[in-house]
Design a protein around this motif. Sequence first.
Motif, mmCIF file in Angstrom:
data_model
loop_
_atom_site.group_PDB
_atom_site.id
_atom_site.type_symbol
_atom_site.label_atom_id
_atom_site.label_comp_id
_atom_site.label_asym_id
_atom_site.label_seq_id
_atom_site.Cartn_x
_atom_site.Cartn_y
_atom_site.Cartn_z
ATOM 1 N N LEU A 79 3.683 -62.788 -65.338
ATOM 2 C CA LEU A 79 2.496 -63.454 -66.392
ATOM 3 C C LEU A 79 2.539 -62.128 -66.927
ATOM 4 O O LEU A 79 2.796 -60.998 -67.220
ATOM 5 C CB LEU A 79 1.949 -63.875 -65.458
ATOM 6 C CG LEU A 79 1.886 -65.047 -64.657
ATOM 7 C CD1 LEU A 79 0.287 -66.202 -63.725
ATOM 8 C CD2 LEU A 79 2.711 -66.559 -64.878
ATOM 9 N N ASP A 80 1.499 -62.498 -67.751
ATOM 10 C CA ASP A 80 0.822 -61.741 -68.974
ATOM 11 C C ASP A 80 0.340 -60.660 -68.437
ATOM 12 O O ASP A 80 -0.672 -60.495 -67.186
ATOM 13 C CB ASP A 80 0.100 -62.831 -69.855
ATOM 14 C CG ASP A 80 -0.581 -61.673 -70.715
ATOM 15 O OD1 ASP A 80 0.228 -62.299 -71.969
ATOM 16 O OD2 ASP A 80 -1.348 -60.856 -71.079
ATOM 17 N N PRO A 81 0.035 -59.347 -68.608
ATOM 18 C CA PRO A 81 -0.373 -58.744 -68.378
ATOM 19 C C PRO A 81 -1.895 -58.093 -68.309
ATOM 20 O O PRO A 81 -2.810 -57.509 -67.982
ATOM 21 C CB PRO A 81 0.005 -56.666 -69.614
ATOM 22 C CG PRO A 81 1.231 -57.371 -69.945
ATOM 23 C CD PRO A 81 1.147 -58.962 -70.122
ATOM 24 N N ALA A 82 -2.210 -59.319 -68.869
ATOM 25 C CA ALA A 82 -4.277 -59.004 -69.148
ATOM 26 C C ALA A 82 -4.965 -59.954 -67.927
ATOM 27 O O ALA A 82 -5.476 -59.566 -67.710
ATOM 28 C CB ALA A 82 -4.195 -60.015 -69.902
ATOM 29 N N TRP A 83 -3.682 -60.335 -66.669
ATOM 30 C CA TRP A 83 -4.549 -60.357 -65.460
ATOM 31 C C TRP A 83 -4.704 -59.208 -64.472
ATOM 32 O O TRP A 83 -5.396 -59.125 -63.894
ATOM 33 C CB TRP A 83 -3.023 -61.136 -64.817
ATOM 34 C CG TRP A 83 -3.160 -62.479 -65.317
ATOM 35 C CD1 TRP A 83 -2.435 -62.809 -66.144
ATOM 36 C CD2 TRP A 83 -3.805 -63.696 -64.789
ATOM 37 N NE1 TRP A 83 -2.514 -64.480 -66.442
ATOM 38 C CE2 TRP A 83 -3.693 -64.584 -65.947
ATOM 39 C CE3 TRP A 83 -4.649 -64.152 -63.943
ATOM 40 C CZ2 TRP A 83 -3.819 -66.313 -65.770
ATOM 41 C CZ3 TRP A 83 -5.594 -65.201 -63.860
ATOM 42 C CH2 TRP A 83 -4.738 -66.489 -64.620
ATOM 43 N N ILE A 84 -3.869 -58.253 -65.121
ATOM 44 C CA ILE A 84 -3.772 -56.967 -64.015
ATOM 45 C C ILE A 84 -5.274 -56.527 -64.099
ATOM 46 O O ILE A 84 -6.205 -56.034 -65.467
ATOM 47 C CB ILE A 84 -2.653 -55.463 -64.819
ATOM 48 C CG1 ILE A 84 -2.012 -56.456 -64.515
ATOM 49 C CG2 ILE A 84 -3.022 -54.728 -64.051
ATOM 50 C CD1 ILE A 84 -0.498 -55.326 -65.263
ATOM 51 N N GLY A 85 -6.433 -56.294 -62.910
ATOM 52 C CA GLY A 85 -7.548 -55.845 -62.568
ATOM 53 C C GLY A 85 -8.607 -56.877 -63.129
ATOM 54 O O GLY A 85 -9.876 -56.670 -63.065
ATOM 55 N N LEU A 86 -7.838 -58.057 -63.916
ATOM 56 C CA LEU A 86 -8.540 -59.384 -63.493
ATOM 57 C C LEU A 86 -9.331 -60.103 -61.949
ATOM 58 O O LEU A 86 -9.233 -59.810 -61.508
ATOM 59 C CB LEU A 86 -8.091 -60.087 -64.802
ATOM 60 C CG LEU A 86 -8.778 -61.621 -65.098
ATOM 61 C CD1 LEU A 86 -9.101 -61.033 -66.057
ATOM 62 C CD2 LEU A 86 -8.346 -62.591 -65.074
ATOM 63 N N ASP A 87 -10.740 -60.623 -62.243
ATOM 64 C CA ASP A 87 -11.697 -61.086 -61.431
ATOM 65 C C ASP A 87 -10.984 -62.322 -61.738
ATOM 66 O O ASP A 87 -11.710 -63.253 -62.215
ATOM 67 C CB ASP A 87 -13.111 -60.550 -61.785
ATOM 68 C CG ASP A 87 -13.591 -61.384 -60.276
ATOM 69 O OD1 ASP A 87 -12.919 -62.047 -59.463
ATOM 70 O OD2 ASP A 87 -14.544 -60.743 -59.207
#
Length: 258
Positions: A79-87
């Motif tokens: 999936l998109d890397p924007a998920w990494i570390g997201l709450d």
Amino acid sequence: MHALGIDIGGSGIKAAPVDVATGKLLAARQKIATPRPARPDAVADVVQQLSTSFSWSGPVGITFPGVVVNGVTRTAANLDPAWIGLDAGALFGQATGNPVRVLNDADAAGVAEMTFGVGIGEEGTVLMLTFGTGIGSALFASGVLVPNTEFGHIEIHGEDAEKRASEHAKELHDLSWGKWADRVDEYLKHVEALLSPNLIIVGGGVSRQADKWVPRLTGIRARIVPAGLLNEAGIVGAGMATSGGVAPDTSGSTGTGH
Ligand code: BGC
């Protein structure tokens, strides 16, 4: 107890209300294509649509195709890397206006199989593997899940295993069942050498055609059994995660985001 189960996959996002005590879906599941790019806001919109389409008010369990610790998504290989570390727990809590629990997709499918599917009563080491966009894993010892194992990413011939042996790899490289089964067999040999499971449950979309490839997996000592719940395992496991107990709480529980 009833919960809404939502299963986020690389190609589709599926949802249905689940009776957590029986593992049965309480209504026909709905599916919406995974937005591309699969950025958090776009996926949260779909989650909101699905929750609204069932007029849902109550606990919501959501699977995610990556590592999830305390509601935070730590990896997102497909999936998109924007998920990494997201709450993600907070994001989905806000989107649905309901209490949300987020957990890894293969862990959810594994918990459902151990409780309502082919893993019932299995006391030894059980490994569930899901073959789809990637390869997901769920490991159980005496029925207890070790969450967030990532055995789809062990290296074979210098390459990420899921790049060689996922269902997606079969399609991408136009592999025959025989050629693909050889790759899966090689992969399972590596996994077996590391974990010595008694039972390997193979799931994901391709488990519907298990007769085409499971009989070709001849190099493995462990019993290999196709998943019993097929495509519903993720939804059922997601629903189950909301009531704790069966699945250990690594996923974090959020409020409604208010
Ligand atoms: C991810 C896993 C996930 C699997 C199946 C892998 O790429 O790293 O967390 O369970 O795909 O979706």
